[in-house]
Design a protein around this motif. Structure first.
Motif, PDB file in Angstrom:
ATOM      1  N   VAL A 149     -79.609  96.565  53.115  1.00 36.84           N
ATOM      2  CA  VAL A 149     -79.602  96.468  51.403  1.00 36.84           C
ATOM      3  C   VAL A 149     -78.159  96.106  50.786  1.00 36.84           C
ATOM      4  N   ARG A 150     -78.145  95.114  50.215  1.00 39.46           N
ATOM      5  CA  ARG A 150     -76.942  94.681  49.523  1.00 39.46           C
ATOM      6  C   ARG A 150     -77.272  94.486  48.186  1.00 39.46           C
ATOM      7  N   ASN A 151     -76.148  95.299  47.131  1.00 40.85           N
ATOM      8  CA  ASN A 151     -76.499  95.358  45.807  1.00 40.85           C
ATOM      9  C   ASN A 151     -77.932  95.564  45.458  1.00 40.85           C
ATOM     10  N   GLY A 152     -78.475  96.404  46.106  1.00 40.14           N
ATOM     11  CA  GLY A 152     -79.991  97.043  45.450  1.00 40.14           C
ATOM     12  C   GLY A 152     -81.025  95.933  46.137  1.00 40.14           C
ATOM     13  N   GLN A 153     -80.562  94.960  46.999  1.00 40.96           N
ATOM     14  CA  GLN A 153     -81.502  94.006  47.572  1.00 40.96           C
ATOM     15  C   GLN A 153     -81.492  94.094  49.092  1.00 40.96           C
ATOM     16  N   ALA A 154     -82.850  93.886  49.638  1.00 41.51           N
ATOM     17  CA  ALA A 154     -82.779  93.856  51.186  1.00 41.51           C
ATOM     18  C   ALA A 154     -82.320  92.633  51.414  1.00 41.51           C
ATOM     19  N   ASP A 155     -82.019  92.406  52.794  1.00 44.40           N
ATOM     20  CA  ASP A 155     -81.727  91.243  53.421  1.00 44.40           C
ATOM     21  C   ASP A 155     -83.064  90.498  53.749  1.00 44.40           C
ATOM     22  N   ASP A 156     -82.895  89.104  54.034  1.00 42.00           N
ATOM     23  CA  ASP A 156     -84.198  88.512  54.626  1.00 42.00           C
ATOM     24  C   ASP A 156     -84.264  88.946  55.900  1.00 42.00           C
ATOM     25  N   ILE A 157     -85.583  88.873  56.404  1.00 39.88           N
ATOM     26  CA  ILE A 157     -85.891  89.070  57.880  1.00 39.88           C
ATOM     27  C   ILE A 157     -86.735  88.105  58.193  1.00 39.88           C
ATOM     28  N   THR A 158     -86.269  87.618  59.851  1.00 40.64           N
ATOM     29  CA  THR A 158     -87.112  86.584  60.707  1.00 40.64           C
ATOM     30  C   THR A 158     -87.382  87.132  61.850  1.00 40.64           C
ATOM     31  N   PHE A 159     -88.556  87.017  62.347  1.00 38.49           N
ATOM     32  CA  PHE A 159     -88.976  87.383  63.728  1.00 38.49           C
ATOM     33  C   PHE A 159     -89.907  86.459  64.324  1.00 38.49           C
ATOM     34  N   ALA A 160     -90.090  86.296  65.663  1.00 41.23           N
ATOM     35  CA  ALA A 160     -90.558  85.514  66.489  1.00 41.23           C
ATOM     36  C   ALA A 160     -91.548  86.519  67.234  1.00 41.23           C
ATOM     37  N   ASP A 191     -84.331  87.725  63.989  1.00 43.64           N
ATOM     38  CA  ASP A 191     -83.811  89.001  64.092  1.00 43.64           C
ATOM     39  C   ASP A 191     -84.185  89.832  65.204  1.00 43.64           C
ATOM     40  N   PHE A 192     -85.568  89.608  65.656  1.00 46.11           N
ATOM     41  CA  PHE A 192     -86.263  90.498  66.781  1.00 46.11           C
ATOM     42  C   PHE A 192     -87.317  89.429  67.375  1.00 46.11           C
ATOM     43  N   PHE A 193     -87.902  89.816  68.517  1.00 50.96           N
ATOM     44  CA  PHE A 193     -88.895  89.167  68.985  1.00 50.96           C
ATOM     45  C   PHE A 193     -90.171  89.935  69.556  1.00 50.96           C
ATOM     46  N   ILE A 194     -91.218  89.898  69.187  1.00 55.79           N
ATOM     47  CA  ILE A 194     -92.334  90.763  69.582  1.00 55.79           C
ATOM     48  C   ILE A 194     -92.981  89.897  70.706  1.00 55.79           C
ATOM     49  N   HIS A 195     -92.827  90.545  72.162  1.00 53.76           N
ATOM     50  CA  HIS A 195     -93.551  90.048  73.176  1.00 53.76           C
ATOM     51  C   HIS A 195     -94.803  90.736  73.419  1.00 53.76           C
ATOM     52  N   SER A 196     -95.846  89.996  73.041  1.00 50.50           N
ATOM     53  CA  SER A 196     -97.121  90.625  73.121  1.00 50.50           C
ATOM     54  C   SER A 196     -97.867  90.925  74.410  1.00 50.50           C
ATOM     55  N   LEU A 504     -98.196  72.359  75.407  1.00 50.36           N
ATOM     56  CA  LEU A 504     -98.977  73.133  74.574  1.00 50.36           C
ATOM     57  C   LEU A 504     -98.648  74.439  75.016  1.00 50.36           C
ATOM     58  N   GLN A 505     -97.403  74.903  74.521  1.00 53.30           N
ATOM     59  CA  GLN A 505     -97.103  76.184  74.632  1.00 53.30           C
ATOM     60  C   GLN A 505     -96.645  76.499  73.303  1.00 53.30           C
ATOM     61  N   PHE A 506     -96.746  77.766  72.742  1.00 50.06           N
ATOM     62  CA  PHE A 506     -96.736  78.178  71.275  1.00 50.06           C
ATOM     63  C   PHE A 506     -96.091  79.424  71.003  1.00 50.06           C
ATOM     64  N   PHE A 507     -95.713  79.605  69.812  1.00 49.11           N
ATOM     65  CA  PHE A 507     -94.806  80.832  69.402  1.00 49.11           C
ATOM     66  C   PHE A 507     -95.181  80.607  67.912  1.00 49.11           C
ATOM     67  N   GLY A 508     -94.827  82.005  67.343  1.00 50.84           N
ATOM     68  CA  GLY A 508     -94.911  81.992  65.973  1.00 50.84           C
ATOM     69  C   GLY A 508     -93.495  82.633  65.294  1.00 50.84           C
TER      70      GLY A 508
END
Length: 540
Positions: A149-160, A191-196, A504-508
């Protein structure tokens, strides 16, 4: 596993004390030496240096902590240094645990009190226990400690998110580019990867060549461990080591923390506790799935950056907090399930999928969460019908949640109904499900207006995968919970088990905007091209 709960200055002293008992060779540099000491000149032949064939890996990042993992080739001590600066100015240095034959020369270190909202740079070395001056070459990595959190605001988050690698005989083809999905995901800098799950295919041997439909050959990297089904502990270990032969995966692991769960192929296709392999399956001499499961689980924990729960060291389900924007809940749909069956029970132990203890945990964890978004990582999809087609099981047996009858909840669907009802009654907002398993990508919106069971808040489920395996589907959809399939990555009637060469291999990819708190989820093919995207505004 050491619990590094000490402040940075104490960690530095701890490193010096630990290293003193090992000799000067444990030092990672002159900066770690006492002021009056001079770092010795270390001359080591390459033969004596420990090797690190799998590179480095991080994972289980939550709040201000992370696991750093690696593997070496001999008895050695793990040495770690880390810093917020890429040049390692002011680095914290820690003498970590031993890598021994008992843990297949793997080691993991739990780093605590990390700076949140920053990229942390780390280096790992191993010190040979028989030759104290013999140090491996350092291998560097980095990880993002999300949730700042910077200056009262959270950072963006990206995950795969994705799953399913080295399946159906499609292994590492270096001429094709190896596991290309890992390189495509890396370019998004998640920022991180979920291996399902289906991180390995223990039941899927890999041959040197596979003939493709056009007559050309798919050429796999092959190893002894991947030439047969896994039965011994070393077989399972060899399956995990195989995937780390891929350069794309090693590069990804060095930059992106993993959150790992398991599914069936870590052990054997469609397994469940207590199962005994029937005589129709001739490849196995060990028939007990409980025995195979115990070996597979040990190998999985050894070869991943798991944070071990001291109270329950076999626990796979857990949650990860990423500040005010996101919390991730990893389910375990293997360890506590009843036997695969027609899945029409009205209740009882045979209908368990999560089981009572895990169900209590996920309810309370969701209830306690104060993050805007709650992502539930399920290793199997909710409404895609997955039959159990093993040769030693009766026809009409189901493997996943759905039973294909499109009616009121029964069998394992009763647990889905219970959890969805709980979420609605407690007004738990912004729950999104991500999964893999079925070897194609999809996006599904669930709404009570379309459902047989109506006591739930509308929600989305996104399916990724495979990372590097055969492409299948699309599957039959069970209508019990009102699924509206908004996107499917492959056409109906497609030939099954398509090779990775067809892309035809995929990720989110999930992205949460800190200003609007909206989550955008996109689906991508093997080369990273976007094939679907939707923006989800947060419920107030």
């Amino acid at each position: 596993m050491p619990d590094n709960k000490y402040p940075a200055d104490q960690q530095r002293r701890r490193f010096l004390l630990d290293s003193a008992s090992l000799g000067a060779g444990a030092m990672l540099g002159a900066a770690a030496m006492p002021a009056r000491a001079q770092a010795p000149a270390i001359v080591t032949s390459e033969r004596l240096r420990p090797q690190m064939p799998d590179g480095v890996m991080s994972g289980d990042v939550t709040r201000d902590s992370a696991i750093v993992w690696s593997r070496t080739d001999r008895p050695a001590r793990m040495l770690v240094e880390y810093s917020s600066n890429e040049n390692f100015a002011g680095a914290v240095r820690i003498a970590g645990p031993l890598a021994t034959v008992q843990n297949n020369y793997t080691a993991r270190l739990d780093l605590r009190s990390l700076p949140v909202g920053q990229r942390l740079h780390y280096r790992v070395r191993f010190q040979d226990l028989a030759h104290e001056s013999a140090l491996s070459e350092p291998v560097a990595g980095s990880l993002m400690v999300s949730g700042g959190v910077r200056n009262g605001q959270a950072d963006d988050i990206t995950f795969a998110f994705s799953g399913d690698e080295a399946g159906q005989g499609w292994g590492i083809n270096e001429a094709w580019g190896g596991y290309r999905v890992y390189e495509s995901m890396r370019r998004f800098r998640p920022d991180f990867f979920i291996h399902s799950g289906d991180q390995i295919y223990a039941d899927g041997p890999i041959q040197a060549e596979v003939k493709l439909d056009d007559g050309s050959l798919w050429r796999n990297v092959v190893t002894e461990a991947k030439s047969k089904v896994a039965q011994t502990l070393d077989d399972f270990r060899g399956n995990f080591a195989y995937n780390m032969l891929d350069a794309n995966k090693r590069r990804f692991c060095a930059e992106v923390p993993f959150l790992v769960q398991w599914d069936d192929h870590e052990v054997r296709n469609n397994w469940y506790p207590g199962q005994v392999i029937g005589k129709e399956e001739t490849r196995y001499s060990e028939r007990s799935l409980d025995v195979l499961m115990a070996r597979a689980r040990q190998a999985m924990f050894e070869h991943n950056p798991f944070r071990i729960d001291a109270a329950d060291p076999f626990r796979v389900y857990r949650s990860f907090h990423y500040g005010p924007l996101l919390e991730v809940f990893m389910l375990d749909e293997r360890s506590y399930r009843g036997a695969n069956s027609p899945n029409r029970q009205k209740g009882g132990r045979d209908a368990d999928f999560l089981g009572p203890q895990q169900m209590r945990w996920i309810k309370q964890a969701l209830l306690r969460s104060r993050s805007t978004w709650k992502v539930i990582a399920s290793d199997m999809p909710l409404s895609i019908v997955v039959p159990d087609l093993n040769p030693d099981v009766p026809k009409g047996t189901f493997e996943a949640w759905a039973n294909g009858d499109n009616g009121k909840p029964s069998g394992r669907e009763l647990e889905v109904a219970e959890l969805l009802r709980f979420i609605k009654r407690h007004d738990i907002k912004n729950v999104v499900w991500v999964t893999a398993d079925v070897h194609y990508a999809s996006a599904t919106y669930y709404s009570p207006e379309r459902a047989q069971f109506t006591e739930f808040k509308p929600f989305w489920e996104f399916v990724g995968g495979p990372i590097n395996a055969g492409t299948f589907g699309p599957g039959e959809i069970d209508r019990t919970f009102g699924p509206d399939v908004r996107y499917v990555s492959i056409p109906p009637g497609m030939k099954q088990n398509r090779s990775p060469a067809e892309l035809l291999q995929f990720f989110g990819i999930g992205k949460i905007d800190a200003k609007t708190r909206a989550m955008t989820v996109s689906l991508h093919n093997a080369d990273g091209n976007e094939i679907y995207k939707v923006e989800l505004p947060p419920e107030a």
